[in-house]
Design a protein around this motif. Sequence first.
Motif, PDB file in Angstrom:
ATOM      1  N   ILE A   1      11.383  -1.966  -5.738  1.00  6.66           N
ATOM      2  CA  ILE A   1      11.574  -1.332  -4.422  1.00  6.66           C
ATOM      3  C   ILE A   1      10.707  -2.029  -3.377  1.00  6.66           C
ATOM      4  N   CYS A   2       9.475  -2.391  -3.798  1.00  8.16           N
ATOM      5  CA  CYS A   2       8.580  -3.096  -2.875  1.00  8.16           C
ATOM      6  C   CYS A   2       9.195  -4.434  -2.449  1.00  8.16           C
ATOM      7  N   LEU A   3       9.674  -5.158  -3.456  1.00  7.86           N
ATOM      8  CA  LEU A   3      10.276  -6.451  -3.153  1.00  7.86           C
ATOM      9  C   LEU A   3      11.542  -6.297  -2.320  1.00  7.86           C
ATOM     10  N   VAL A   4      12.355  -5.297  -2.708  1.00  6.44           N
ATOM     11  CA  VAL A   4      13.589  -5.061  -1.949  1.00  6.44           C
ATOM     12  C   VAL A   4      13.261  -4.649  -0.519  1.00  6.44           C
ATOM     13  N   SER A   5      12.246  -3.804  -0.380  1.00  7.08           N
ATOM     14  CA  SER A   5      11.869  -3.368   0.965  1.00  7.08           C
ATOM     15  C   SER A   5      11.366  -4.535   1.798  1.00  7.08           C
ATOM     16  N   ILE A   6      10.479  -5.341   1.156  1.00 11.06           N
ATOM     17  CA  ILE A   6       9.973  -6.511   1.872  1.00 11.06           C
ATOM     18  C   ILE A   6      11.102  -7.463   2.193  1.00 11.06           C
ATOM     19  N   GLY A   7      11.959  -7.710   1.178  1.00 12.07           N
ATOM     20  CA  GLY A   7      13.094  -8.609   1.409  1.00 12.07           C
ATOM     21  C   GLY A   7      14.021  -8.084   2.490  1.00 12.07           C
ATOM     22  N   LEU A   8      14.282  -6.763   2.451  1.00 10.27           N
ATOM     23  CA  LEU A   8      15.169  -6.180   3.460  1.00 10.27           C
ATOM     24  C   LEU A   8      14.554  -6.280   4.857  1.00 10.27           C
ATOM     25  N   LEU A   9      13.258  -5.947   4.933  1.00  9.15           N
ATOM     26  CA  LEU A   9      12.603  -6.048   6.237  1.00  9.15           C
ATOM     27  C   LEU A   9      12.550  -7.492   6.723  1.00  9.15           C
ATOM     28  N   LEU A  10      12.229  -8.403   5.785  1.00  8.26           N
ATOM     29  CA  LEU A  10      12.217  -9.816   6.184  1.00  8.26           C
ATOM     30  C   LEU A  10      13.603 -10.276   6.617  1.00  8.26           C
ATOM     31  N   TRP A  11      14.620  -9.808   5.871  1.00 15.32           N
ATOM     32  CA  TRP A  11      15.988 -10.191   6.235  1.00 15.32           C
ATOM     33  C   TRP A  11      16.340  -9.649   7.618  1.00 15.32           C
TER      34      TRP A  11
ATOM     35  N   ILE B   1       0.834  -1.202   0.000  1.00 13.51           N
ATOM     36  CA  ILE B   1       0.000   0.000   0.000  1.00 13.51           C
ATOM     37  C   ILE B   1       0.866   1.249   0.000  1.00 13.51           C
ATOM     38  N   ILE B   2       1.873   1.253   0.874  1.00 14.12           N
ATOM     39  CA  ILE B   2       2.768   2.418   0.941  1.00 14.12           C
ATOM     40  C   ILE B   2       3.478   2.624  -0.393  1.00 14.12           C
ATOM     41  N   GLN B   3       3.924   1.551  -1.002  1.00 13.73           N
ATOM     42  CA  GLN B   3       4.639   1.653  -2.262  1.00 13.73           C
ATOM     43  C   GLN B   3       3.719   2.112  -3.391  1.00 13.73           C
TER      44      GLN B   3
ATOM     45  N   THR C   1       6.501   4.174 -21.130  1.00 15.95           N
ATOM     46  CA  THR C   1       7.824   3.774 -20.636  1.00 15.95           C
ATOM     47  C   THR C   1       8.018   4.222 -19.198  1.00 15.95           C
ATOM     48  N   LEU C   2       7.575   5.488 -18.936  1.00 13.06           N
ATOM     49  CA  LEU C   2       7.686   5.994 -17.569  1.00 13.06           C
ATOM     50  C   LEU C   2       6.830   5.170 -16.612  1.00 13.06           C
ATOM     51  N   ALA C   3       5.609   4.824 -17.055  1.00 13.72           N
ATOM     52  CA  ALA C   3       4.725   4.034 -16.200  1.00 13.72           C
ATOM     53  C   ALA C   3       5.331   2.658 -15.933  1.00 13.72           C
ATOM     54  N   LEU C   4       5.856   2.051 -17.031  1.00 11.66           N
ATOM     55  CA  LEU C   4       6.480   0.736 -16.842  1.00 11.66           C
ATOM     56  C   LEU C   4       7.691   0.829 -15.921  1.00 11.66           C
ATOM     57  N   ALA C   5       8.449   1.913 -16.105  1.00  9.32           N
ATOM     58  CA  ALA C   5       9.621   2.094 -15.241  1.00  9.32           C
ATOM     59  C   ALA C   5       9.201   2.232 -13.790  1.00  9.32           C
ATOM     60  N   PHE C   6       8.118   2.984 -13.577  1.00  9.36           N
ATOM     61  CA  PHE C   6       7.665   3.155 -12.199  1.00  9.36           C
ATOM     62  C   PHE C   6       7.065   1.857 -11.653  1.00  9.36           C
ATOM     63  N   VAL C   7       6.341   1.131 -12.516  1.00  9.31           N
ATOM     64  CA  VAL C   7       5.790  -0.150 -12.057  1.00  9.31           C
ATOM     65  C   VAL C   7       6.927  -1.114 -11.712  1.00  9.31           C
ATOM     66  N   ALA C   8       7.902  -1.200 -12.633  1.00 10.19           N
ATOM     67  CA  ALA C   8       9.030  -2.095 -12.388  1.00 10.19           C
ATOM     68  C   ALA C   8       9.849  -1.622 -11.190  1.00 10.19           C
ATOM     69  N   GLY C   9      10.129  -0.313 -11.189  1.00  9.49           N
ATOM     70  CA  GLY C   9      10.911   0.209 -10.071  1.00  9.49           C
ATOM     71  C   GLY C   9      10.176   0.100  -8.751  1.00  9.49           C
ATOM     72  N   GLY C  10       8.859   0.420  -8.806  1.00  4.02           N
ATOM     73  CA  GLY C  10       8.076   0.309  -7.571  1.00  4.02           C
ATOM     74  C   GLY C  10       8.004  -1.117  -7.079  1.00  4.02           C
ATOM     75  N   SER C  11       7.806  -2.045  -8.050  1.00  4.08           N
ATOM     76  CA  SER C  11       7.767  -3.456  -7.649  1.00  4.08           C
ATOM     77  C   SER C  11       9.101  -3.897  -7.076  1.00  4.08           C
TER      78      SER C  11
END
Length: 788
Positions: free
Chosen positions: A266-276, A17-19, A254-264
């Motif tokens: 970042i979301c995954l990295v954030s989740i992974g980092l928090l889980l780690w 949600i935050i992402q 392209t910008l939307a895809l970049a934000f979707v990919a980047g947001g995803s």
Amino acid sequence: MTLGKRALLVIFPVILIIQLLASTTAYLTQRASLLGLEQARLEQQLLALQSAYLDYEAFNRSVLYSIMDSEALLLFLRESDTAFRNDTLGLRIQQSIRSLSNTELSFVSFAVLQPDGEPAYYFESSLSPFASMDETQRQIVAEARRSSRPGATRYVAHADGGPLLLDTDFILPASSSRPLPSQRSEAFAVQLAVRPERFLKLKRSLEEEYGAAVEIELHQLPVESGLSAAIALSPALHARLTPAATYTAERLQTLALAFVAGGSLICLVSIGLLLWLIRRYVTGPISQLDDQLTDLLQSKRTALDEPTDGGEIGRLTVNMKTLHERNTEALERIQVISWTDSLTQISNRAHFGVLANAMYERCLQAHRRLALLFLDLDNFKQVNDQHGHDAGDTLLRIFAQRVRGLLKRHQLEHAQTDVAFARLSGDEFAILLMTDASDGGVDELCAAVLDLCRGGFRLEDRLYPVGVSIGTARYPDDADSITQLLTRADTAMYQAKAEGKSTVVAFSRELEQRNERIRLIEDQLRALDGDDQLRLVYMPALNREGTVVSCEVLLRWHSPILGTVSPGEFIPIAERAGLHSRIDNWVIDRALAEYPKLVELFGAEVILAINVSSAQLADDRICNYLLERAAHHGVAPGRIEIELTETYAAELCTDTMQVVQAIRRAGFRVAIDDFGVGYTSIQQLLEYPADTIKLDMAIITRLTQPDMQQSLSALVAFCHAQGKRVNAEGVDNMEKQSALLQAGCDLFQGYLISPPRSLAALEDWMAVRNRAQAALRLEQLAPDALAR
């Protein structure tokens, strides 16, 4: 559900949600920035296009003015010779054009038109010899003649060969000056055309990039909504570029895809980092602690690791570790108690079973060998019965300590040998050795154990004549399992007992066959019909006058399956199997029933000597049975003598002593049989409630030697001093009988006198003996009669 999954379920929706909110906000902001940047970039590129156009416009005017001011053009205009003018002067004009050009041009044309509009001179940079002035160029010249405005650079988009920049001016040949607008009809027109390649290249590049044409018009173009830009290439020429709708859509996509990919990402990295981080500092330590506890419960580890950090988890680990260590210590204490013999502090039977099975498994894997020593203390019961259980317990502790020390020394000498030592029960011990293919010092160890007990044990200035019997068995030579190994070592130990104690017997196939016979004898004894298979024989004993004063009843057994079995073989088996009482009762009953026949043969004073199994003296039932049977057959108890073996007499305890004294009080006589083969002391001899001492054949053979006469006489005299008569067994020659007579022995028994006989044979023997005595008396009376 694991703690890690719980953390993921909590973290994932929150981060998502935050992402999403952050990505949407950033996308809108970036979209506006992107459109602004694209607008600025578009304007910048149009400025570059403008700059390229102005460069060409300035070049055209500069070159045109230079040519118009050149002498070559003036000479050209004033020359009347057309051929010379076109060839010579035209060439000079071309050279002037090339010299004034400071850039590479793909196309340059120069034209001089007469006042009437006809071309006086035309030159272009193409290689075509038939090149001519374009009609559009002529129209522009005509329009310039008519115009009252100064000459301006014209952009011709649809000229032959491509767009051109045209500059037109007029000159009066006579004065070499620029005409007034009203004089242009009389003046020569001069026109310079160039193809602006760099400008056109930039234009094509913009059109390709933005997917739309660059609009170039003479009037000002308004800027459209969205992405669009317009610019004045010159005061009279304007350009506009409005990119295609797909261009903006692609950039935004392209910008939307970049934000979707980047947001995803970042979301995954954030989740992974928090889980780690959570796993590293929360769930990881808890999971590690859980794994360690699981391994502890499954016996895969012995202790918890030390915590590497503090905090609640560290304190929890410390507390769990402390709790486990305390539980481990308690369990170890319980295990030590449950696996340790409380008296000797060595392994007990249960622990020995565990150790033996473990060693057996290792033997199977490493192809090693096992050797079992089964130890049983000799005469230990005598210590307990005569000196109390405290003395027996002390003796067991000393024995265990000595053997344990011996085993430590044995392991030092045989480093590859593993040892298990345990007390199985009572005075039984076991030593299990795991050795290599060699003997491993088993025979040496057996000899050392025997030496430990040689000479007995001395406790508090008292010597206890306790030895040890050892039975050995080996794996895989003698047994296929630990249970079989124990059984066969136990069998060998009993054989050691049977062979005289204080010795070592190794299990063998012969011993197994002997045990098989013992089992067969035991089976036959259980199914025994006494009246059908048993019979009694009697062995008379004579006094010094040659009168039969007692008969010892002996048992004979003829089995339909085993044949004749000697009492020395089947009596011990019957005692071990608990079958002795039935046999003894049959012997007592049958002997008392036949006693009247003995009276007929030897007189009313003859004594019936009955051997009673030592195991019968465990309670007073034997005394009651004797009384009941004696009364039933009408035999006075004083005419019956109960014989006890000397070995058992040496082991008399309080209970059995009471049984023997009860037998004597009932009026029965008591004899100690086989005296001299055990460990009877002088003190014990004084205490025995016995009427008769029967010297064993072995001691008779030794003491009747000429050099032992005094010892024999002393022994007989000592027995007499105690009020006991002496019966000598094994009298088989005259020398022994003579020595015994000289020593004062009271009774004589042996094959010299008579072997064991049945009643019928005894009757015949007695008849022969009576006739011989009668003949002897007649011989003695004959000389006396002659003398009278």
